[in-house]
Scaffold this motif. Structure first.
Motif, short mmCIF file in Angstrom:
data_model
loop_
_atom_site.label_atom_id
_atom_site.label_comp_id
_atom_site.label_asym_id
_atom_site.label_seq_id
_atom_site.Cartn_x
_atom_site.Cartn_y
_atom_site.Cartn_z
N ASP A 3 0.82 -1.22 0.00
CA ASP A 3 0.00 0.00 0.00
C ASP A 3 0.85 1.27 0.00
N HIS A 4 1.92 1.27 0.76
CA HIS A 4 2.80 2.44 0.86
C HIS A 4 3.42 2.81 -0.47
N GLU A 5 3.55 1.84 -1.36
CA GLU A 5 4.23 2.03 -2.64
C GLU A 5 3.31 2.30 -3.83
N ARG A 6 2.00 2.38 -3.59
CA ARG A 6 1.09 2.64 -4.70
C ARG A 6 1.31 4.04 -5.26
N SER A 7 1.29 4.17 -6.59
CA SER A 7 1.51 5.46 -7.24
C SER A 7 0.19 6.05 -7.71
N LEU A 8 0.26 7.27 -8.20
CA LEU A 8 -0.94 7.92 -8.73
C LEU A 8 -1.34 7.30 -10.06
N ASN A 9 -2.65 7.30 -10.31
CA ASN A 9 -3.13 6.87 -11.62
C ASN A 9 -3.29 8.12 -12.50
N LYS A 10 -3.83 7.93 -13.69
CA LYS A 10 -3.96 9.04 -14.65
C LYS A 10 -4.78 10.19 -14.06
N ARG A 11 -5.90 9.87 -13.42
CA ARG A 11 -6.74 10.92 -12.83
C ARG A 11 -5.99 11.67 -11.73
N GLY A 12 -5.24 10.95 -10.92
CA GLY A 12 -4.46 11.59 -9.86
C GLY A 12 -3.42 12.54 -10.41
N ARG A 13 -2.76 12.12 -11.48
CA ARG A 13 -1.75 12.99 -12.11
C ARG A 13 -2.40 14.22 -12.74
N ARG A 14 -3.66 14.12 -13.15
CA ARG A 14 -4.39 15.26 -13.70
C ARG A 14 -4.87 16.19 -12.59
N ASP A 15 -5.39 15.59 -11.49
CA ASP A 15 -6.01 16.39 -10.43
C ASP A 15 -5.03 17.20 -9.58
N ALA A 16 -3.86 16.64 -9.29
CA ALA A 16 -2.92 17.32 -8.40
C ALA A 16 -2.56 18.73 -8.88
N PRO A 17 -2.16 18.92 -10.14
CA PRO A 17 -1.84 20.28 -10.58
C PRO A 17 -3.07 21.20 -10.62
N MET A 18 -4.22 20.62 -10.91
CA MET A 18 -5.46 21.40 -10.96
C MET A 18 -5.80 21.96 -9.55
N VAL A 19 -5.63 21.13 -8.53
CA VAL A 19 -5.89 21.57 -7.16
C VAL A 19 -4.84 22.59 -6.73
N ALA A 20 -3.59 22.39 -7.14
CA ALA A 20 -2.55 23.38 -6.84
C ALA A 20 -2.91 24.74 -7.42
N ASP A 21 -3.42 24.75 -8.65
CA ASP A 21 -3.85 26.01 -9.27
C ASP A 21 -4.97 26.65 -8.46
N ALA A 22 -5.93 25.85 -8.01
CA ALA A 22 -7.06 26.39 -7.24
C ALA A 22 -6.60 26.95 -5.90
N ILE A 23 -5.68 26.26 -5.25
CA ILE A 23 -5.13 26.76 -3.98
C ILE A 23 -4.41 28.09 -4.22
N PHE A 24 -3.58 28.11 -5.25
CA PHE A 24 -2.82 29.30 -5.61
C PHE A 24 -3.75 30.47 -5.96
#
Length: 184
Positions: free
Chosen positions: A53-74
Motif C-alpha cells: 500500500d505504501h508504494e502505490r503510485s498515482l493513476n492518470k486521474r491523480g496525475r491530472r487532479d494534483a496540478p489542478m488543485v494546486a492552481d485552485a489553492i494558488f
C-alpha cells in the motif's frame, strides 16, 4: 524542548492533551497559527494487487487532479510556507504534481502521517509554523477526522480534496473546500 511547547504533567492523559489543550487548539502557540490546508492525496492506482500500500503510485486521474488543485489553492491566495507530507509514494507524487505552483515551498516528509490517527496528526502539527500557512498532505480517514477535530465540521474528502482552515481565536473555521470534480 521547543520554546512554544507546553510541558505535559504525568497526570495528564494523552487524550486531554490532544482534545482541547493541544498547542494547536488552546495555548499561546495556537493564537499565532493562521491557516492550515489539509489535503488528501490524489487518486492512486490499484492495478497491482501485490504492491505494498505504501508504494502505490498515482493513476492518470491523480496525475491530472494534483496540478489542478494546486492552481485552485494558488488562485485563492493560499500559498503554504511549509508542507508536511506523508512518506507514501502517492502523497509524494501528489506534491510533485503540484510543484509548478508549490515547487519552492519547503517540505518535510513525515512517515508519521501515513495511516495516522487524529492524535498522530495533531502531534505532527506541533511543528506547524507559528504564522502563515501550513499544508499537510495525507490520507483518509485521517484527513477527514483531522478537519472535524479542529473545526467541528464534517467534510467528505474524496482524493485530491483540500480543506482550507483559518484559525480565529481559540477555534478553527473551514473557509473553503476544493474538490477536483467541482473545479474541473
Amino acid at each position: 524542548m521547543h520554546p512554544h511547547r507546553r510541558r505535559t504533567s504525568s497526570r495528564e492523559s494523552r487524550h486531554s492533551r490532544i482534545r482541547g489543550n493541544h498547542p494547536l487548539e488552546g495555548s499561546r502557540r495556537s493564537r499565532m497559527v493562521r491557516r492550515l490546508i489539509v489535503m488528501r492525496h490524489a487518486k492512486s492506482s490499484w492495478k497491482d494487487p501485490n504492491l505494498d500500500d505504501h508504494e502505490r503510485s498515482l493513476n492518470k486521474r491523480g496525475r491530472r487532479d494534483a496540478p489542478m488543485v494546486a492552481d485552485a489553492i494558488f488562485d485563492r491566495g493560499w500559498i503554504p510556507e511549509l508542507i508536511l507530507v506523508s512518506s507514501s509514494k502517492r502523497t509524494l507524487q501528489t506534491l510533485e504534481g503540484m510543484s509548478h505552483r508549490l515547487g519552492k515551498t519547503p517540505f518535510q516528509v513525515r512517515p508519521g502521517i501515513y495511516h495516522a490517527t487524529v492524535s498522530d496528526l495533531m502531534e505532527e502539527l506541533e511543528d506547524a509554523l507559528d504564522s502563515g500557512t501550513t499544508m499537510i498532505i495525507g490520507h483518509n480517514p485521517g484527513s477527514e477526522i483531522l478537519v472535524n477535530h479542529l473545526s467541528g465540521e464534517w467534510h467528505t474528502m474524496p482524493t485530491a480534496t483540500a480543506v482550507l482552515l483559518v484559525h480565529s481565536g481559540p477555534t478553527w473555521t473551514v473557509e473553503d473546500v476544493i474538490r477536483p470534480k467541482q473545479i474541473a
